[in-house]
Each structure stands twice: as C-alpha cells, then as structure tokens.
Motif scaffolding. Structure first.
Motif, PDB file in Angstrom:
ATOM      1  N   ILE A 187       0.828  -1.230   0.104  1.00 52.52           N
ATOM      2  CA  ILE A 187       0.142   0.057   0.111  1.00 52.52           C
ATOM      3  C   ILE A 187       0.811   1.224   0.143  1.00 52.52           C
ATOM      4  CG2 ILE A 187      -2.002  -1.093   1.269  1.00 52.52           C
ATOM      5  CD1 ILE A 187      -1.017   0.394   3.830  1.00 52.52           C
ATOM      6  N   SER A 188       2.168   1.275   0.181  1.00 52.10           N
ATOM      7  CA  SER A 188       2.945   2.451   0.186  1.00 52.10           C
ATOM      8  C   SER A 188       2.973   3.372  -0.889  1.00 52.10           C
ATOM      9  CB  SER A 188       4.448   2.045   0.764  1.00 52.10           C
ATOM     10  OG  SER A 188       5.090   1.031  -0.351  1.00 52.10           O
ATOM     11  N   ASP A 189       2.617   2.857  -2.137  1.00 53.95           N
ATOM     12  CA  ASP A 189       2.683   3.580  -3.209  1.00 53.95           C
ATOM     13  C   ASP A 189       1.239   4.464  -3.370  1.00 53.95           C
ATOM     14  OD1 ASP A 189       0.936   1.544  -3.608  1.00 53.95           O
ATOM     15  OD2 ASP A 189       1.078   1.571  -5.851  1.00 53.95           O
ATOM     16  N   GLU A 190       0.479   4.094  -2.511  1.00 56.00           N
ATOM     17  CA  GLU A 190      -0.768   4.974  -2.416  1.00 56.00           C
ATOM     18  C   GLU A 190      -0.954   5.582  -1.289  1.00 56.00           C
ATOM     19  OE1 GLU A 190      -5.556   4.571  -3.450  1.00 56.00           O
ATOM     20  OE2 GLU A 190      -4.162   2.828  -3.878  1.00 56.00           O
ATOM     21  N   PHE A 191      -0.615   5.048  -0.258  1.00 56.12           N
ATOM     22  CA  PHE A 191      -0.742   5.640   1.185  1.00 56.12           C
ATOM     23  C   PHE A 191       0.450   6.054   2.114  1.00 56.12           C
ATOM     24  CE2 PHE A 191      -4.412   3.242  -0.013  1.00 56.12           C
ATOM     25  CZ  PHE A 191      -5.408   4.124   0.005  1.00 56.12           C
ATOM     26  N   GLY A 192       0.430   6.873   2.839  1.00 58.43           N
ATOM     27  CA  GLY A 192       1.428   6.883   3.806  1.00 58.43           C
ATOM     28  C   GLY A 192       1.233   5.742   5.033  1.00 58.43           C
ATOM     29  N   VAL A 193       2.461   5.381   5.578  1.00 56.34           N
ATOM     30  CA  VAL A 193       2.033   4.210   6.643  1.00 56.34           C
ATOM     31  C   VAL A 193       2.850   4.127   7.826  1.00 56.34           C
ATOM     32  CG1 VAL A 193       2.693   1.744   6.887  1.00 56.34           C
ATOM     33  CG2 VAL A 193       2.272   2.497   4.484  1.00 56.34           C
ATOM     34  N   LEU A 194       2.431   4.343   8.905  1.00 60.73           N
ATOM     35  CA  LEU A 194       2.824   4.164  10.201  1.00 60.73           C
ATOM     36  C   LEU A 194       2.720   2.668  10.933  1.00 60.73           C
ATOM     37  CD1 LEU A 194       1.229   7.719  11.706  1.00 60.73           C
ATOM     38  CD2 LEU A 194       3.625   7.173  10.977  1.00 60.73           C
ATOM     39  N   ASP A 195       3.469   2.404  11.523  1.00 56.81           N
ATOM     40  CA  ASP A 195       3.338   1.044  12.167  1.00 56.81           C
ATOM     41  C   ASP A 195       3.700   1.009  13.731  1.00 56.81           C
ATOM     42  OD1 ASP A 195       6.179  -0.177  12.728  1.00 56.81           O
ATOM     43  OD2 ASP A 195       6.277   0.864  10.704  1.00 56.81           O
TER      44      ASP A 195
END
Length: 685
Positions: free
Chosen positions: A24-32
């Motif tokens: 999903i990182s190409d469309e959304f920012g990611v926090l984990d």
C-alpha cells in the motif's frame, strides 16, 4: 485524493508489516506499531492524519481486543475505520470484533487488490458518515437532519409535528473560561439527553446545526415541548451547577409541510431570538408577524448602499439650549431617512438593524462628512456657527482608524475641531477601557470635545467617569418619567448633575418637554437642555431659520442674571468660581424646597472654619451642622413667607461669633437658592 491518507499498521510480526507496507505504500503513507499500547500513542499524535487502522488481534502487551476497548473511549476516533487482519475464519472472534466496533476484515496473507479495495471502501464510508454525523456529538449534521425531517413528514402526513430549535445561553463563556474540552463535554451531555428523550417518542429526529445550536422534529403537543426543555435544563444543571446557563428555544408548529425544511428552521430561529436574553422565558412560538419583521429587516439592509449613494439619509439638527440665557448653543446631528418610495423611515426602525449587522459604522461616517460639509458652508457664508455634535457608534469607537478619519475630515474641510463635538454612548466605555482612553486622548490632542451620552442608562461606573477624558456629560430626562410621590427621580438626577459639577463636567439633559422640567434643571444648576420644549429635530433649513429668529430677538434672549450667577458658581473652571473660593469670608450656597434645605456648595474658607475643622471631634462637628441648619431653617422660612430677614448673630462655639447674612440668588417654581455669608465678629462682642 484523500484528506487523511495515512494507514496505521498494528502488528507484532515484522515480516507481515513489511509485506503490507509494500502493498500500500505507493498510494498511502504508512505508520506502524508492534502492539496496541504503542498504536494508541502513535494515534494520539497523528489523529489528524490516520485514515484507516489495520489491526492484528494477537499481540503482546496489549492485544487487538484490548486496543479496541481503549480506542472506543475516545470520541475523536469515532470516524476512523478499523480493519482487522486475521489468518483464521473464527466467527466467534468476528462477532466479538464487530461488537467492539470493527468495520471490516481482511485475510492474511494479503491480496493486494482486495486490500486496497477494502481500505478505499472504509475511507469512503468514513467520509460519508462524517458528512452525516457531527464529529463532537455523533448527532445528525444539518443536511442529514433536513433529509430525515423531509422523509418523516412524507411518511406521516396525518400527524402534526413541531420543529424545535434551541441553543445554550452564554455557552461561549464556558469555552472561554473552562476550555474547549469542557464545552464539548456540555454539548455531548445535551446529545446524550436527546438520545434518552428520543426513546419516549415513536417519531423523533434530532441533530446539531452548529456550535451550541441543536434542532429537533417531534410530534407536537405543548406538553411535549415543555417536557423536552425541562429535561434539557435539568441535564445542564447536572453537568455543572455553577454554570447558571439555560436554553433558548424557538418552536415552529409545522402547519404547512410543503415548506422547505430550511424555511421551517428559519421560523423556529426567529422564535428563539424573541426569548434570547430573557431569563424567565425559555420557549417562544413562531407567529406570522416574525416573518414580516424579518422581511422588513432584510429590506432595510438591502437598501443601505442605494440610500448612501443617493444621499437619502438627511441631517436633522436639534438645538441645545444654554439654561443661563435660554439661547441655543449648538445642536446635535440626528439622521433621518427619506426613502423615495416609502417616504420617511423612522430611526427606530433602521438604526437597531444597522447596529445588529455592523452597518452603523458606515452610516456614522456618512453623517460626519455631511456635518463637516455643513459647517464648511456656514463658515464660507460668514456665519459663526456653534458646535454640532455627532454620534460615534460602538463599531467606530473600536475602529483603529478612527482618529485618522476625524483628522482627515477636519483637514479636508478646513474646520476647527472644536466645532465638531463627538458623542459616545456610556455603555461603549465599559469594554476595552485602555483602548478607549488612548483614542480619546488622541482626539483631545486634535482639539475635539467629547460627550459621554446616555449617562446612567444602566452601565454606569464612577471609576470610568473618573478616569475618562470626557468634556460633557449627557443625561436623559427619563429619570423624571413616571416617578412616584417620593421624588426619587428628582433626587437621582440632582445627584448626577451635582456630581458632574464637582468633576468639572458641564451637563446636558436631553428629553426636556415641559416648563416644570426646565425650572427644575435651572434650580439644580444644569448648564444645557435639549428637547421638544425648546425645539424638535429639524431640517438644516429650519435650523438656520431658528438661529436667525433667535438672533433677531437680540443677544440677551431671556437671560436671568441670578441663574447666570448660579451657573458661574457651579462652573468650577470659571473665573467667578475661582473668585468665590478666594474670598476671605466663609460662604455657603443652599437649596431650600418644601421646608427642606440642602447644602449645595461652599468655598474653601467655609470648609476650614465653619464645618470641616479637622481639630474638632465628630460629635462637635455634628453639633455645628445641626446648630447652623436650625438657624438657617428659620431664616429661610421667613424669606419664603415674605418676612424681613436681617443679619443674624450666630455662636459657632464658645466665644466665636459670626454675623450671618442670607440672600436669595435664584428662584424657580417651589425652589429657592440661598447664599449664606459668615463674617466673624468675636472681637466686637
């Protein structure tokens, strides 16, 4: 694409998180986060960014179920979708998740296309709910409420409903003093009470319109409305008994369900306005006169630009009369509206509307300019005009350009500043006093004279009067309206005028309508009067004729020498007043009316010798007062009866004697002003 486009991944398996990030990182920012506790901390810091949470159930420290339990305690997270990632199809777990508020499920390992679809779908649903539900209370938003009411009316055409609009009086104070969170808590308590009330009725639609404004559509019966308002009032008192707040409620009984719901709401709003600020009234019902008032108000607002451009507003002048000479000394500029279609429109109709809508500032400046034009014309014609006063509304008082505007006007029209007096209402002095004082100081430096208008109208502060650089005090004659036999109104007005004198402020009383009022004002030392007894507000041409007629009568007019002397004595700035204080014999001025005498003024010698000797005890001080008054009461009574009253010998204290002489210096109606002089004769006794 989305206003919030960050996905929070909550999983203790690093490989799983890495694979999900790749998807999903190409469309959304990611926090984990690796557990529920860490996820809550990240969420708190990024609540304005997180669009969706993808949550694993099995984690150390805090698992997915524990996370959801804590997550649901925060109302600000209500519209953030939670998608549970699971490797097992366990319907018990799914049921438990749905009960906890989970929105959707996705199976591990992730199918990239299916995962993207579920995330987008969750975001779209969230956005739709945010449009329909208020973020703070969870109630319907305005547009959702309107749709629901329309459906309710269509499905229940045989029943009568009421649209009820209410807000919380002084709600802004809660936000200001206790903070936004406390304000939100009050709003949430109202929403909870509406949910509880909704269970009582079979048809009940409710929502939050904005700020502290709520609206309800419910079956109409007066007792139903009373039940609703009483329940809300009780609930607000429970939230915090110290708030002392209430609701103002407007009701529109829906007798025409073809109206747009927005129009129904407007009618409920008009009703609510009528009880705003009335502590004993919480509910008002709409009637047709309210809509007519609204139409009239809108007409007045819509016409203002045209009226200013076409100079429909006219300057009227009401003379101010010097009570020492009964001659005019200047006038107050008042606005009149001559509409081309409707004729004369009363100031009582349009000025309150312009004040409520902030338009009054433009009208003020229109009047200032036209008065300056008028003064310039009179000067060009060789006249010697007296000052004209103009009103300065609250809007303009706080205009940071006010001093520059007046400076520009007197420069442009080349008129002395002392010809343009400024009237500021007393209530305006009660807000930002530092700003007002600075503004007044700068206006004084330019040469303007400032009047405090409507003194005693309900906002009086003696500290304000003490601190502000005011040149005149304007008082309304309403103190003498409908007064009882005890004469309290006269006493109050007398006290105000005398206080003004001690503060060296000439007083102007407006609203004077009878000769009795004129006589009374002269007796108490008022300098100026304004009112229908002398002249009504008039056109400029009529005012010019008024001045011409006055001039033809001679400069003396109807002067009364005694009254002139009295006014000079009151005017602490005058040379006569200074001479009065310099005289080497004690002098006191008394008012005698209805067998009662009152000390009005003394000179410094009287204060140091006769009454206010600092070396005597309080009991001796009181004895002197009583002794003097006993002597004077008898002397004054003789004068009133017409008997001769010659000099009297008076023993102030053992061995100290004075010859006391009484002279009438003013007489109006049933009141006399007496001057008492004391000449020490101890050495001749």
């Amino acid at each position: 694409m989305y206003s919030k486009n960050t996905i929070l991944l909550v999983d203790d398996e690093e490989i799983g998180k890495r694979r999900l990030r790749d998807v999903i990182s190409d469309e959304f920012g990611v926090l984990d986060a690796s557990d529920g506790q860490e996820a809550l901390e990240i969420l708190a810091a990024n609540v304005d960014k997180v669009a969706v949470i993808v949550l694993d159930l099995i984690m150390p420290v805090m698992d997915g179920f524990q996370f959801m339990a804590e997550f649901r305690r925060h109302q600000e997270y209500d519209n953030i979708p939670v998608i549970v990632a699971t490797a097992n199809e366990d319907w018990h777990s799914e049921q438990k998740c749905l009960e906890a508020g989970v929105w959707d499920f996705v199976m591990k390992p992730y199918n990239p296309m299916l995962l993207r679809f579920r995330i987008r779908n969750a975001i779209d649903k969230s956005r739709m709910i945010m449009v329909e539900r208020d973020a703070v209370t969870g109630l319907y938003t305005k547009f959702k409420f309107y749709r629901e009411v329309r459906m309710l009316l269509l499905e229940n055409t045989e029943r009568t409903f009421a649209l009820v609009r209410f807000d919380i009086d002084r709600f802004k104070m809660i936000n200001n003093f206790y903070g936004i969170k406390e304000g939100d808590r009050v709003l949430q308590s109202v929403a909870a009470e509406l949910r509880r009330i909704s269970t009582v009725f079979d048809r009940f639609v409710y929502g939050r319109m904005e700020n502290d404004v709520f609206v309800v559509c419910m079956p109409f019966r007066e007792e139903n409305i009373d039940l609703l308002v009483n329940a809300l009032q009780i609930n607000l008192r429970k939230v915090n008994k110290d708030y002392n707040i209430k609701v103002s409620c407007g009701v529109y009984v829906i007798n025409d369900d073809t109206l747009d719901v927005t129009e129904m709401y407007d009618r409920a709003y008009l009703a609510a306005k009528s009880c705003k600020g009335r502590f004993v009234q919480s509910i008002a019902y709409y009637n047709e006169s309210m809509i007519e008032d609204m139409r009239q108000e809108q007409f007045i607002i819509n016409e203002v630009n045209r009226a200013i451009e076409e100079e429909q507003f006219e300057v009227y002048l009401q003379p101010k009369i010097n009570l020492a000479t009964d001659c005019s000394y200047g006038a107050e500029a008042l606005v009149r509206w001559r509409h081309p279609d409707r004729g004369m429109i009363s100031p009582g109709e349009f000025i309150p509307v312009y004040e409520r809508n902030g338009i009054i500032g433009r009208l003020d400046q229109y009047m200032w300019r036209h008065v300056c034009k008028l003064l310039r014309r009179w000067l060009d014609e060789g006249r010697q005009p007296n000052p004209i006063s103009v009103n300065v509304s609250r809007v303009n008082i706080y205009n940071p350009q006010l001093v520059k505007i007046f400076k520009k006007l007197i420069t442009e029209y080349q008129i002395p500043a002392e010809l343009l007096n400024l009237e500021l209402t007393e209530s305006a002095f009660m807000e930002d006093q530092d700003l007002i004082m600075k503004t007044m100081s700068n206006l004084h430096k330019l040469g303007f004279k400032i009047m405090m208008d409507d003194f005693g109208s309900g906002y009086s502060s003696l500290n304000v009067l003490k601190d502000m650089e005011v040149d005149y005090l304007k008082v309304d004659m309403k103190f003498l309206q409908d007064q009882e036999a005890n004469g309290k109104g006269e006493k109050v007005l007398t006290s105000v005028i005398r206080m003004a004198k001690w503060l060296r402020l000439p007083s102007i009383v407006e609203g004077v309508e009878t000769i009795e009022q004129v006589d009374f004002l002269k007796c108490i030392g008022c300098e100026y009067a304004q009112g229908y007894y002398y002249a009504k507000p008039m056109t400029v041409a009529e005012y010019e004729d008024f001045i011409a007629r006055e001039a033809s009568m001679g400069t003396k007019c109807r002067a009364d020498e005694n009254i002139a002397i009295i006014n000079e004595l009151w005017n602490t700035r005058s040379n006569t007043s200074r001479l009065f204080d310099m005289l080497e014999i004690p002098i006191a001025v008394y008012e005698y009316r209805n067998e009662k005498l009152e000390l009005l003024r003394t000179n410094s010698r009287y204060e140091s010798e006769i009454i206010f000797d600092k070396n005597v005890s309080e009991s001796e001080h009181n004895r002197r007062i009583q002794s003097e008054r006993s002597m004077l009461r008898e002397a004054f009574a003789k004068i009133v009866r017409g008997d001769f009253c010659g000099p009297m010998e008076y023993e102030l204290t053992g061995g100290i004697w004075y010859r006391v002489t009484v002279k009438v210096i003013g007489r109006r109606a049933d009141t006399m002003i007496m001057m008492v002089t004391f000449c020490e004769i101890s050495e001749y006794r």
